[in-house]
Scaffold this active site. Structure first.
Site, PDB file in Angstrom:
ATOM      1  N   LYS A  13       0.829  -1.191   0.032  1.00 44.05           N
ATOM      2  CA  LYS A  13      -0.201   0.017  -0.118  1.00 44.05           C
ATOM      3  C   LYS A  13       0.847   1.430   0.029  1.00 44.05           C
ATOM      4  O   LYS A  13       0.713   2.048  -0.855  1.00 44.05           O
ATOM      5  CB  LYS A  13      -1.026   0.138   1.320  1.00 44.05           C
ATOM      6  CG  LYS A  13      -1.791  -1.115   1.258  1.00 44.05           C
ATOM      7  CD  LYS A  13      -2.829  -1.179   2.670  1.00 44.05           C
ATOM      8  CE  LYS A  13      -1.906  -1.168   3.825  1.00 44.05           C
ATOM      9  NZ  LYS A  13      -1.152  -2.278   4.240  1.00 44.05           N
ATOM     10  N   ARG A  88      -9.945   0.874   8.732  1.00 47.59           N
ATOM     11  CA  ARG A  88      -9.224  -0.355   9.066  1.00 47.59           C
ATOM     12  C   ARG A  88     -10.485  -1.310   9.677  1.00 47.59           C
ATOM     13  O   ARG A  88     -10.176  -2.440  10.331  1.00 47.59           O
ATOM     14  CB  ARG A  88      -8.023  -0.380  10.209  1.00 47.59           C
ATOM     15  CG  ARG A  88      -6.928  -0.575   9.163  1.00 47.59           C
ATOM     16  CD  ARG A  88      -5.779  -0.588  10.359  1.00 47.59           C
ATOM     17  NE  ARG A  88      -4.524  -1.307  10.168  1.00 47.59           N
ATOM     18  CZ  ARG A  88      -3.425  -0.791   9.434  1.00 47.59           C
ATOM     19  NH1 ARG A  88      -3.441   0.510   8.783  1.00 47.59           N
ATOM     20  NH2 ARG A  88      -2.437  -1.526   9.233  1.00 47.59           N
ATOM     21  N   ARG A 127      11.859  -5.593   5.023  1.00 44.56           N
ATOM     22  CA  ARG A 127      11.710  -4.281   4.861  1.00 44.56           C
ATOM     23  C   ARG A 127      12.401  -3.400   5.601  1.00 44.56           C
ATOM     24  O   ARG A 127      12.919  -3.642   6.867  1.00 44.56           O
ATOM     25  CB  ARG A 127      10.231  -3.880   5.157  1.00 44.56           C
ATOM     26  CG  ARG A 127      10.096  -2.328   5.365  1.00 44.56           C
ATOM     27  CD  ARG A 127       8.678  -1.825   5.382  1.00 44.56           C
ATOM     28  NE  ARG A 127       7.948  -2.371   6.136  1.00 44.56           N
ATOM     29  CZ  ARG A 127       6.449  -2.328   6.344  1.00 44.56           C
ATOM     30  NH1 ARG A 127       5.639  -1.623   5.545  1.00 44.56           N
ATOM     31  NH2 ARG A 127       5.699  -2.798   7.546  1.00 44.56           N
ATOM     32  N   ARG A 160      11.260  -1.687  11.079  1.00 47.08           N
ATOM     33  CA  ARG A 160      10.067  -0.998  12.125  1.00 47.08           C
ATOM     34  C   ARG A 160      10.067  -2.042  13.435  1.00 47.08           C
ATOM     35  O   ARG A 160      10.335  -3.510  13.003  1.00 47.08           O
ATOM     36  CB  ARG A 160       9.188  -1.135  11.148  1.00 47.08           C
ATOM     37  CG  ARG A 160       8.548   0.198  10.814  1.00 47.08           C
ATOM     38  CD  ARG A 160       7.547   0.151   9.829  1.00 47.08           C
ATOM     39  NE  ARG A 160       6.313  -0.305  10.165  1.00 47.08           N
ATOM     40  CZ  ARG A 160       5.223  -0.248   9.433  1.00 47.08           C
ATOM     41  NH1 ARG A 160       5.192   0.378   8.346  1.00 47.08           N
ATOM     42  NH2 ARG A 160       4.178  -0.796   9.904  1.00 47.08           N
ATOM     43  N   ARG A 171      -0.424  -9.099  13.432  1.00 46.46           N
ATOM     44  CA  ARG A 171      -0.948  -8.071  12.776  1.00 46.46           C
ATOM     45  C   ARG A 171      -1.810  -8.715  11.460  1.00 46.46           C
ATOM     46  O   ARG A 171      -2.983  -8.266  11.016  1.00 46.46           O
ATOM     47  CB  ARG A 171       0.149  -7.181  12.022  1.00 46.46           C
ATOM     48  CG  ARG A 171       0.808  -6.255  12.996  1.00 46.46           C
ATOM     49  CD  ARG A 171       1.934  -5.629  12.391  1.00 46.46           C
ATOM     50  NE  ARG A 171       2.004  -5.070  11.268  1.00 46.46           N
ATOM     51  CZ  ARG A 171       3.048  -4.580  10.310  1.00 46.46           C
ATOM     52  NH1 ARG A 171       4.133  -5.275  10.694  1.00 46.46           N
ATOM     53  NH2 ARG A 171       2.878  -4.104   9.246  1.00 46.46           N
TER      54      ARG A 171
HETATM   55  P1  AP5 Z   1       4.920  -1.602   1.901  1.00 49.70           P
HETATM   56  O1  AP5 Z   1       4.540  -0.718   0.777  1.00 49.70           O
HETATM   57  O2  AP5 Z   1       5.682  -0.920   2.867  1.00 49.70           O
HETATM   58  O3  AP5 Z   1       3.559  -2.495   2.538  1.00 49.70           O
HETATM   59  P2  AP5 Z   1       2.372  -1.905   3.160  1.00 49.70           P
HETATM   60  O4  AP5 Z   1       1.213  -2.233   2.518  1.00 49.70           O
HETATM   61  O5  AP5 Z   1       2.488  -0.154   3.127  1.00 49.70           O
HETATM   62  O6  AP5 Z   1       2.472  -2.482   4.580  1.00 49.70           O
HETATM   63  P3  AP5 Z   1       2.467  -1.889   6.116  1.00 49.70           P
HETATM   64  O7  AP5 Z   1       3.154  -3.026   6.836  1.00 49.70           O
HETATM   65  O8  AP5 Z   1       3.058  -0.378   6.128  1.00 49.70           O
HETATM   66  O9  AP5 Z   1       0.929  -1.846   6.347  1.00 49.70           O
HETATM   67  P4  AP5 Z   1       0.304  -1.985   7.646  1.00 49.70           P
HETATM   68  O10 AP5 Z   1      -1.089  -1.826   7.138  1.00 49.70           O
HETATM   69  O11 AP5 Z   1       0.449  -2.997   8.466  1.00 49.70           O
HETATM   70  O12 AP5 Z   1       0.863  -0.769   8.456  1.00 49.70           O
HETATM   71  P5  AP5 Z   1       0.711   0.687   8.822  1.00 49.70           P
HETATM   72  O13 AP5 Z   1       1.866   1.437   8.836  1.00 49.70           O
HETATM   73  O14 AP5 Z   1      -0.630   1.161   8.099  1.00 49.70           O
HETATM   74  O15 AP5 Z   1       5.712  -2.943   1.303  1.00 49.70           O
HETATM   75  C1  AP5 Z   1       6.279  -3.956   2.274  1.00 49.70           C
HETATM   76  C2  AP5 Z   1       7.752  -4.313   1.718  1.00 49.70           C
HETATM   77  O16 AP5 Z   1       7.587  -5.104   0.709  1.00 49.70           O
HETATM   78  C3  AP5 Z   1       8.566  -3.155   1.454  1.00 49.70           C
HETATM   79  O17 AP5 Z   1       9.821  -3.619   1.805  1.00 49.70           O
HETATM   80  C4  AP5 Z   1       8.599  -3.025  -0.051  1.00 49.70           C
HETATM   81  O18 AP5 Z   1       9.710  -2.431  -0.615  1.00 49.70           O
HETATM   82  C5  AP5 Z   1       8.289  -4.497  -0.362  1.00 49.70           C
HETATM   83  N1  AP5 Z   1       7.269  -4.599  -1.773  1.00 49.70           N
HETATM   84  C6  AP5 Z   1       6.374  -3.574  -1.926  1.00 49.70           C
HETATM   85  N2  AP5 Z   1       5.742  -4.263  -3.088  1.00 49.70           N
HETATM   86  C7  AP5 Z   1       6.512  -5.214  -3.423  1.00 49.70           C
HETATM   87  C8  AP5 Z   1       6.435  -6.142  -4.731  1.00 49.70           C
HETATM   88  N3  AP5 Z   1       5.332  -5.917  -5.610  1.00 49.70           N
HETATM   89  N4  AP5 Z   1       7.279  -7.344  -4.503  1.00 49.70           N
HETATM   90  C9  AP5 Z   1       8.188  -7.328  -3.865  1.00 49.70           C
HETATM   91  N5  AP5 Z   1       8.232  -6.658  -2.636  1.00 49.70           N
HETATM   92  C10 AP5 Z   1       7.532  -5.465  -2.412  1.00 49.70           C
HETATM   93  O19 AP5 Z   1       0.122   0.531  10.361  1.00 49.70           O
HETATM   94  C11 AP5 Z   1       0.900   0.111  11.416  1.00 49.70           C
HETATM   95  C12 AP5 Z   1       0.220   0.081  12.900  1.00 49.70           C
HETATM   96  O20 AP5 Z   1      -0.336   1.400  13.055  1.00 49.70           O
HETATM   97  C13 AP5 Z   1      -0.892  -1.020  12.824  1.00 49.70           C
HETATM   98  O21 AP5 Z   1      -0.418  -2.076  13.408  1.00 49.70           O
HETATM   99  C14 AP5 Z   1      -1.762  -0.114  13.861  1.00 49.70           C
HETATM  100  O22 AP5 Z   1      -1.470  -0.492  15.073  1.00 49.70           O
HETATM  101  C15 AP5 Z   1      -1.571   1.395  13.589  1.00 49.70           C
HETATM  102  N6  AP5 Z   1      -2.597   1.910  12.689  1.00 49.70           N
HETATM  103  C16 AP5 Z   1      -2.230   2.353  11.529  1.00 49.70           C
HETATM  104  N7  AP5 Z   1      -3.578   2.864  11.137  1.00 49.70           N
HETATM  105  C17 AP5 Z   1      -4.555   2.547  11.760  1.00 49.70           C
HETATM  106  C18 AP5 Z   1      -5.954   2.560  11.698  1.00 49.70           C
HETATM  107  N8  AP5 Z   1      -6.556   3.254  10.573  1.00 49.70           N
HETATM  108  N9  AP5 Z   1      -6.527   2.164  12.662  1.00 49.70           N
HETATM  109  C19 AP5 Z   1      -6.019   1.734  13.739  1.00 49.70           C
HETATM  110  N10 AP5 Z   1      -4.903   1.652  13.798  1.00 49.70           N
HETATM  111  C20 AP5 Z   1      -3.987   1.709  13.115  1.00 49.70           C
END
Ligand code: AP5
Length: 215
Positions: A13, A88, A127, A160, A171
Site C-alpha cells: 500500500k 481499518r 523491509r 520497524r 498483525r
Molecule cells: P509496503 O509498501 O511498505 O507495504 P504496506 O502495505 O504499506 O505495509 P505496512 O506494513 O506499512 O502496512 P500496515 O497496514 O501493516 O502498517 P501501517 O503502517 O498502516 O511494502 C512492504 C515491503 O514489501 C517493503 O519492503 C517493499 O519494498 C516491499 N514490496 C512492496 N511491493 C512489492 C512487490 N510487488 N514485490 C516485492 N516486494 C514488494 O500500520 C502500522 C500500525 O499502526 C498498525 O498495526 C496499527 O497499530 C496502527 N494503525 C495504522 N492505521 C490504523 C488505523 N486506521 N486504525 C487503527 N490502527 C492503525
C-alpha cells in the site's frame, strides 16, 4: 481523485501510494506514518499509540477517526487524496462516510491489493525504512546500493519494531478479523476494485493506473 488503498500488512500500500502521489499530485495520507511520527516525537498521541502498535493491535477507532477528520480539512486534500491504512474497521469506514457526506464529498475507488500470506511475511521481514526521509527498501526485492544507507538522502535504514516475526503474525490475524470485512463493505457499495498484488512493483502500479483510467 479520492482513493482508499486496502490490503493486508505488506501488500504494498505504502509503496504504491507514493507512486500514485507523484503521478496524480495528490497527498498520501498514511495513518501508520502519522502515528509513527507521533511516537518518534513522544507526543501524547504517540505515547498512547505505541502500546498498541508494538503488539500489532489496532489503535482505538476514536483516536484514528479524529486524526483523519482533521487531516481531510487541509487545503492539499481539495484535489483528492490516497488513504493508506485507513479505514481499518467498519466503524472507521462509517465515520469516513459521514465525514465525507458532511463535506459534500465521496470516494471514487477502493483498491484492494491482494497478496498471499507467505509472501507478506517475506516482504515485511525484509523491509527497511530510512530514518530521515521515510524511503522504503527491501533487503532482497529492492535493496539500497549501500547496505543500511538510504540511496536518496544517505540516512540510516532501520527495521520497524512491528516487523518482527511474532508481531507480523499478530498483525495479519488482526487484518483478517477486523479489516478484511471492509472488502465486502465496499463491494456492496460498488467502489471496490481488486488488484493482483504479486509481481514487480512497476507492474502492479500499471494495473492500478489501468483501473483508475479505464473506469
Ligand atoms: P509496503 O509498501 O511498505 O507495504 P504496506 O502495505 O504499506 O505495509 P505496512 O506494513 O506499512 O502496512 P500496515 O497496514 O501493516 O502498517 P501501517 O503502517 O498502516 O511494502 C512492504 C515491503 O514489501 C517493503 O519492503 C517493499 O519494498 C516491499 N514490496 C512492496 N511491493 C512489492 C512487490 N510487488 N514485490 C516485492 N516486494 C514488494 O500500520 C502500522 C500500525 O499502526 C498498525 O498495526 C496499527 O497499530 C496502527 N494503525 C495504522 N492505521 C490504523 C488505523 N486506521 N486504525 C487503527 N490502527 C492503525
Amino acid at each position: 481523485m479520492r482513493l482508499i488503498l486496502l490490503g493486508p500488512p505488506g501488500a504494498g500500500k505504502g509503496t504504491q501510494a507514493k507512486m500514485l502521489m507523484e503521478k496524480y499530485q495528490i497527498p498520501q495520507i498514511s495513518t501508520g506514518d502519522i502515528l509513527r511520527q507521533a511516537v518518534k516525537e513522544k507526543t501524547p498521541l504517540g505515547e498512547e499509540a505505541r502500546v498498541y502498535m508494538d503488539r500489532g493491535a489496532l489503535v482505538p477507532d476514536q483516536v484514528i477517526i479524529g486524526i483523519i477528520r482533521e487531516r481531510l480539512q487541509k487545503p492539499d486534500c481539495k484535489r483528492g487524496y490516497i488513504l493508506d491504512g485507513f479505514p481499518r474497521t467498519v466503524v472507521q469506514a462509517e465515520a469516513l462516510r459521514e465525514t465525507l457526506a458532511g463535506m459534500d464529498s465521496s470516494l471514487d475507488y477502493v483498491l484492494s491489493i491482494e497478496v498471499m500470506e507467505e509472501e507478506l511475511i517475506q516482504r515485511l521481514s525484509g523491509r527497511r525504512t530510512c530514518k530521515s526521509c521515510g524511503e522504503v527498501y527491501h533487503i532482497i526485492y529492492g535493496p539500497p546500493k549501500r547496505d543500511g544507507v538510504c540511496d536518496k538522502c544517505g540516512g540510516e535504514l532501520y527495521q520497524r519494531d512491528d516487523d518482527k516475526e511474532e508481531t507480523i503474525k499478530r498483525r495479519l490475524r488482526v487484518y483478517q478479523a477486523e479489516t478484511s470485512p471492509l472488502i465486502d463493505y465496499y463491494k456492496g457499495r460498488g467502489l471496490l476494485r481488486e488488484i493482483a498484488g504479486k509481481g514487480e512493483i512497476g507492474e502492479i502500479f500499471e494495473r492500478i493506473c489501468q483501473v483508475l483510467e479505464g473506469g
